[in-house]
Design a protein around this motif. Sequence first.
Motif, PDB file in Angstrom:
ATOM      1  N   GLY A   1      44.970 -46.894   3.986  1.00 23.43           N
ATOM      2  CA  GLY A   1      46.122 -47.626   3.476  1.00 23.43           C
ATOM      3  C   GLY A   1      47.454 -47.086   3.963  1.00 23.43           C
ATOM      4  O   GLY A   1      48.347 -47.857   4.352  1.00 23.43           O
ATOM      5  N   TRP A   2      47.612 -45.757   3.976  1.00 24.27           N
ATOM      6  CA  TRP A   2      48.894 -45.166   4.395  1.00 24.27           C
ATOM      7  C   TRP A   2      49.179 -45.438   5.860  1.00 24.27           C
ATOM      8  O   TRP A   2      50.327 -45.641   6.254  1.00 24.27           O
ATOM      9  CB  TRP A   2      48.891 -43.661   4.123  1.00 24.27           C
ATOM     10  N   LEU A   3      48.095 -45.480   6.690  1.00 25.11           N
ATOM     11  CA  LEU A   3      48.290 -45.740   8.110  1.00 25.11           C
ATOM     12  C   LEU A   3      48.600 -47.217   8.354  1.00 25.11           C
ATOM     13  O   LEU A   3      49.360 -47.557   9.264  1.00 25.11           O
ATOM     14  CB  LEU A   3      47.046 -45.310   8.892  1.00 25.11           C
ATOM     15  N   GLN A   4      48.037 -48.091   7.533  1.00 25.80           N
ATOM     16  CA  GLN A   4      48.373 -49.510   7.630  1.00 25.80           C
ATOM     17  C   GLN A   4      49.855 -49.733   7.335  1.00 25.80           C
ATOM     18  O   GLN A   4      50.507 -50.555   7.982  1.00 25.80           O
ATOM     19  CB  GLN A   4      47.524 -50.323   6.653  1.00 25.80           C
ATOM     20  N   ASP A   5      50.376 -48.985   6.369  1.00 27.08           N
ATOM     21  CA  ASP A   5      51.805 -49.107   6.032  1.00 27.08           C
ATOM     22  C   ASP A   5      52.681 -48.688   7.204  1.00 27.08           C
ATOM     23  O   ASP A   5      53.716 -49.322   7.479  1.00 27.08           O
ATOM     24  CB  ASP A   5      52.133 -48.254   4.801  1.00 27.08           C
ATOM     25  N   ILE A   6      52.279 -47.647   7.916  1.00 23.15           N
ATOM     26  CA  ILE A   6      53.046 -47.192   9.081  1.00 23.15           C
ATOM     27  C   ILE A   6      52.973 -48.214  10.206  1.00 23.15           C
ATOM     28  O   ILE A   6      53.977 -48.527  10.853  1.00 23.15           O
ATOM     29  CB  ILE A   6      52.529 -45.816   9.557  1.00 23.15           C
ATOM     30  N   SER A   7      51.771 -48.747  10.441  1.00 20.04           N
ATOM     31  CA  SER A   7      51.586 -49.667  11.566  1.00 20.04           C
ATOM     32  C   SER A   7      52.431 -50.923  11.424  1.00 20.04           C
ATOM     33  O   SER A   7      52.819 -51.540  12.422  1.00 20.04           O
ATOM     34  CB  SER A   7      50.102 -50.040  11.701  1.00 20.04           C
ATOM     35  N   GLN A   8      52.743 -51.317  10.201  1.00 18.33           N
ATOM     36  CA  GLN A   8      53.531 -52.536   9.967  1.00 18.33           C
ATOM     37  C   GLN A   8      54.912 -52.460  10.621  1.00 18.33           C
ATOM     38  O   GLN A   8      55.520 -53.492  10.913  1.00 18.33           O
ATOM     39  CB  GLN A   8      53.704 -52.769   8.461  1.00 18.33           C
ATOM     40  N   TRP A   9      55.393 -51.233  10.837  1.00 16.31           N
ATOM     41  CA  TRP A   9      56.746 -51.048  11.365  1.00 16.31           C
ATOM     42  C   TRP A   9      56.765 -50.821  12.872  1.00 16.31           C
ATOM     43  O   TRP A   9      57.846 -50.631  13.453  1.00 16.31           O
ATOM     44  CB  TRP A   9      57.414 -49.859  10.668  1.00 16.31           C
ATOM     45  N   LEU A  10      55.609 -50.835  13.502  1.00 19.90           N
ATOM     46  CA  LEU A  10      55.550 -50.598  14.948  1.00 19.90           C
ATOM     47  C   LEU A  10      55.708 -51.914  15.714  1.00 19.90           C
ATOM     48  O   LEU A  10      55.161 -52.942  15.313  1.00 19.90           O
ATOM     49  CB  LEU A  10      54.227 -49.935  15.317  1.00 19.90           C
ATOM     50  N   PRO A  11      56.439 -51.893  16.844  1.00 20.80           N
ATOM     51  CA  PRO A  11      56.637 -53.134  17.598  1.00 20.80           C
ATOM     52  C   PRO A  11      55.350 -53.721  18.160  1.00 20.80           C
ATOM     53  O   PRO A  11      55.241 -54.934  18.322  1.00 20.80           O
ATOM     54  CB  PRO A  11      57.611 -52.724  18.710  1.00 20.80           C
ATOM     55  N   THR A  12      54.362 -52.869  18.463  1.00 16.83           N
ATOM     56  CA  THR A  12      53.099 -53.396  18.983  1.00 16.83           C
ATOM     57  C   THR A  12      52.351 -54.198  17.924  1.00 16.83           C
ATOM     58  O   THR A  12      51.684 -55.185  18.237  1.00 16.83           O
ATOM     59  CB  THR A  12      52.208 -52.252  19.488  1.00 16.83           C
ATOM     60  N   HIS A  13      52.441 -53.778  16.678  1.00 16.40           N
ATOM     61  CA  HIS A  13      51.803 -54.526  15.585  1.00 16.40           C
ATOM     62  C   HIS A  13      52.467 -55.894  15.437  1.00 16.40           C
ATOM     63  O   HIS A  13      51.789 -56.926  15.328  1.00 16.40           O
ATOM     64  CB  HIS A  13      51.902 -53.736  14.282  1.00 16.40           C
ATOM     65  N   ALA A  14      53.805 -55.902  15.447  1.00 14.79           N
ATOM     66  CA  ALA A  14      54.540 -57.167  15.341  1.00 14.79           C
ATOM     67  C   ALA A  14      54.289 -58.052  16.552  1.00 14.79           C
ATOM     68  O   ALA A  14      54.196 -59.285  16.435  1.00 14.79           O
ATOM     69  CB  ALA A  14      56.032 -56.876  15.193  1.00 14.79           C
ATOM     70  N   TYR A  15      54.163 -57.442  17.716  1.00 15.99           N
ATOM     71  CA  TYR A  15      53.926 -58.156  18.975  1.00 15.99           C
ATOM     72  C   TYR A  15      52.620 -58.940  18.911  1.00 15.99           C
ATOM     73  O   TYR A  15      52.576 -60.151  19.183  1.00 15.99           O
ATOM     74  CB  TYR A  15      53.903 -57.123  20.090  1.00 15.99           C
ATOM     75  N   ALA A  16      51.544 -58.266  18.519  1.00 15.34           N
ATOM     76  CA  ALA A  16      50.242 -58.938  18.425  1.00 15.34           C
ATOM     77  C   ALA A  16      50.229 -59.943  17.274  1.00 15.34           C
ATOM     78  O   ALA A  16      49.548 -60.977  17.346  1.00 15.34           O
ATOM     79  CB  ALA A  16      49.136 -57.910  18.238  1.00 15.34           C
ATOM     80  N   ALA A  17      50.998 -59.665  16.215  1.00 17.75           N
ATOM     81  CA  ALA A  17      51.033 -60.572  15.059  1.00 17.75           C
ATOM     82  C   ALA A  17      51.604 -61.934  15.438  1.00 17.75           C
ATOM     83  O   ALA A  17      51.214 -62.951  14.851  1.00 17.75           O
ATOM     84  CB  ALA A  17      51.849 -59.949  13.930  1.00 17.75           C
TER      85      ALA A  17
END
Length: 246
Positions: free
Chosen positions: A189-205
């Motif tokens: 869960g804590w790592l999912q929270d961090i990933s939400q703020w990364l541009p690569t996560h937003a890019y694929a989203a």
Amino acid sequence: MSDLVTLELIRALRNRKFLFFSVIYPSVLFLLIAGTADGTTTIDGTGLTLPTYMMVSMASFGALTAVLMGNSERIAKERENGWVRQLRLTPLPGRGYVLAKTASAAVVSLPSIVIVFVVAAVAKGVRLEAWQWLALTGAIWAGSLVFAALGVAIGYLASGDAVRPITMIVYFGLSMLGGLWMPTTTFPGWLQDISQWLPTHAYAALGRAIEQSQAPQAGDIAVLAVSFLLFAGGAAWLYRKDSLKA
């Protein structure tokens, strides 16, 4: 500037190692990850099958490879061997050099996106509407400009010897933590929270929203916009700083 863009394209196309990792490697990874998956099991919280989900991830990964790895190392080495200094003696403006680098990387990134799509459609039977294929291609291609700006910034930040390890750390960190290699739903869960703020996560989203026939999330667009402003602003500042040293 068109002559410089042409030269950069020729150099990129002659680099077989670069072409393999930016064009072929993402499709190979897609087959390794999604090769044994069926077409019915869905990823938690998305409603997308694993092949459909990973298709966007690997297309994004291929574009990221082309614009980040290609720009950062070439710029750092060209600064070191004096090529950038020679270009400053020509009528070419500084922004022309940066634009030429970005344009050439963007052109090379397009085949990596298309090949992943073709492999996914042929090998795993991924089916989308025509508008979704076009929108996916445009969104992933346009979104790669965020990482092209990051590549330029790293190229002006690091020396020729240091640029590769710095780029690799950023490259693998963004890829893994941003969920390009595996669904972030498998993270703690804590790592999912961090990933939400990364541009690569937003890019694929962005791509996954198109696959789901939904509008992109405002938060994802904001993350990409802020990241682009930071990376482009940093690249411009580092370029000016490097120019003063010359």
